[in-house]
Design a protein around this motif. Structure first.
Motif, short mmCIF file in Angstrom:
data_model
loop_
_atom_site.label_atom_id
_atom_site.label_comp_id
_atom_site.label_asym_id
_atom_site.label_seq_id
_atom_site.Cartn_x
_atom_site.Cartn_y
_atom_site.Cartn_z
N VAL A 1 0.87 -1.18 0.00
CA VAL A 1 0.00 0.00 0.00
C VAL A 1 0.91 1.23 0.00
O VAL A 1 1.79 1.35 0.86
N ASN A 2 0.71 2.10 -0.96
CA ASN A 2 1.49 3.35 -1.06
C ASN A 2 3.00 3.10 -0.99
O ASN A 2 3.72 3.82 -0.29
N GLY A 3 3.49 2.08 -1.66
CA GLY A 3 4.92 1.80 -1.70
C GLY A 3 5.48 1.14 -0.47
O GLY A 3 6.70 0.99 -0.35
N THR A 4 4.63 0.70 0.46
CA THR A 4 5.08 0.03 1.68
C THR A 4 4.55 -1.39 1.71
O THR A 4 3.34 -1.60 1.52
N GLU A 5 5.44 -2.35 1.94
CA GLU A 5 4.99 -3.73 2.06
C GLU A 5 4.25 -3.89 3.38
O GLU A 5 4.78 -3.60 4.44
N ILE A 6 2.99 -4.33 3.29
CA ILE A 6 2.17 -4.46 4.49
C ILE A 6 2.02 -5.90 4.95
O ILE A 6 1.70 -6.15 6.12
N ALA A 7 2.25 -6.88 4.06
CA ALA A 7 2.07 -8.28 4.44
C ALA A 7 2.65 -9.20 3.36
O ALA A 7 2.76 -8.81 2.20
N HIS A 8 3.01 -10.40 3.79
CA HIS A 8 3.38 -11.47 2.85
C HIS A 8 3.09 -12.81 3.53
O HIS A 8 2.93 -12.88 4.74
N PHE A 9 2.98 -13.83 2.71
CA PHE A 9 2.70 -15.16 3.26
C PHE A 9 3.95 -15.79 3.84
O PHE A 9 5.04 -15.63 3.31
N GLU A 10 3.79 -16.49 4.95
CA GLU A 10 4.80 -17.35 5.54
C GLU A 10 4.22 -18.75 5.48
O GLU A 10 3.31 -19.07 6.22
N GLY A 11 4.70 -19.54 4.55
CA GLY A 11 4.12 -20.86 4.35
C GLY A 11 2.82 -20.74 3.55
O GLY A 11 2.56 -19.72 2.91
N LYS A 12 2.01 -21.78 3.62
CA LYS A 12 0.81 -21.81 2.80
C LYS A 12 -0.35 -21.02 3.38
O LYS A 12 -1.15 -20.46 2.63
N ASN A 13 -0.48 -20.98 4.70
CA ASN A 13 -1.69 -20.42 5.28
C ASN A 13 -1.46 -19.35 6.35
O ASN A 13 -2.40 -18.98 7.04
N ALA A 14 -0.23 -18.88 6.52
CA ALA A 14 0.05 -17.84 7.52
C ALA A 14 0.40 -16.54 6.82
O ALA A 14 1.24 -16.50 5.93
N LEU A 15 -0.25 -15.48 7.23
CA LEU A 15 -0.01 -14.16 6.65
C LEU A 15 0.79 -13.33 7.65
O LEU A 15 0.35 -13.11 8.78
N ASP A 16 1.99 -12.92 7.26
CA ASP A 16 2.85 -12.09 8.10
C ASP A 16 2.47 -10.63 7.83
O ASP A 16 2.73 -10.10 6.76
N ILE A 17 1.83 -10.01 8.81
CA ILE A 17 1.40 -8.62 8.66
C ILE A 17 2.49 -7.73 9.22
O ILE A 17 2.90 -7.87 10.37
N ARG A 18 2.97 -6.82 8.42
CA ARG A 18 4.09 -5.96 8.79
C ARG A 18 3.56 -4.71 9.49
O ARG A 18 2.75 -3.99 8.94
N LEU A 19 4.04 -4.47 10.67
CA LEU A 19 3.66 -3.28 11.42
C LEU A 19 4.82 -2.29 11.44
O LEU A 19 5.98 -2.68 11.33
N THR A 20 4.52 -1.03 11.63
CA THR A 20 5.57 -0.03 11.77
C THR A 20 6.17 -0.12 13.17
O THR A 20 5.59 -0.72 14.07
N ARG A 21 7.32 0.48 13.37
CA ARG A 21 7.94 0.51 14.70
C ARG A 21 6.98 1.10 15.72
O ARG A 21 6.87 0.63 16.85
N THR A 22 6.28 2.17 15.34
CA THR A 22 5.33 2.82 16.24
C THR A 22 4.20 1.87 16.61
O THR A 22 3.80 1.80 17.78
N GLN A 23 3.67 1.14 15.64
CA GLN A 23 2.59 0.19 15.91
C GLN A 23 3.07 -0.94 16.81
O GLN A 23 2.35 -1.37 17.71
N ILE A 24 4.29 -1.43 16.59
CA ILE A 24 4.83 -2.50 17.41
C ILE A 24 5.00 -2.02 18.85
O ILE A 24 4.58 -2.69 19.80
N ALA A 25 5.59 -0.84 19.02
CA ALA A 25 5.80 -0.30 20.37
C ALA A 25 4.48 -0.12 21.10
O ALA A 25 4.35 -0.47 22.28
N ALA A 26 3.47 0.39 20.41
CA ALA A 26 2.16 0.60 21.04
C ALA A 26 1.54 -0.74 21.43
O ALA A 26 0.97 -0.87 22.51
N ALA A 27 1.66 -1.74 20.58
CA ALA A 27 1.06 -3.05 20.86
C ALA A 27 1.78 -3.75 22.00
O ALA A 27 1.14 -4.39 22.84
N VAL A 28 3.09 -3.66 22.05
CA VAL A 28 3.86 -4.33 23.09
C VAL A 28 3.57 -3.73 24.46
O VAL A 28 3.56 -4.43 25.46
#
Length: 76
Positions: free
Chosen positions: A30-57
């Motif tokens: 989205v807008n030149g930023t990779e937001i997700a990719h598959f890990e294996g057949k059925n797992a989706l790796d959703i990429r978060l920003t550093r800010t989103q990770i810090a807030a979630a943790v």
């Protein structure tokens, strides 16, 4: 399942599918930023920003537990 999920993600406004910057496979962008990719057949790796990770943790858990990326990761 992966094909169905891939089609659903591609239906979201602004999402494009192209080569991943992190692995030899397709990813969702989205807008030149990779937001997700598959890990294996059925797992989706959703990429978060550093800010989103810090807030979630640092937020109390409401189900899934966020895990910070390992040291040396592109988001660490």
């Amino acid at each position: 399942m992966a094909d169905r999920l891939r089609r659903a993600v591609c239906q979201v406004a602004g999402v494009m599918e192209s080569e991943s910057a992190f692995k030899d496979d397709l990813a969702f962008w989205v807008n030149g930023t990779e937001i997700a990719h598959f890990e294996g057949k059925n797992a989706l790796d959703i990429r978060l920003t550093r800010t989103q990770i810090a807030a979630a943790v640092h937020r109390p858990s409401q189900g899934a537990t966020p895990v910070p990326p390992p040291a040396g990761n592109d988001l660490a």
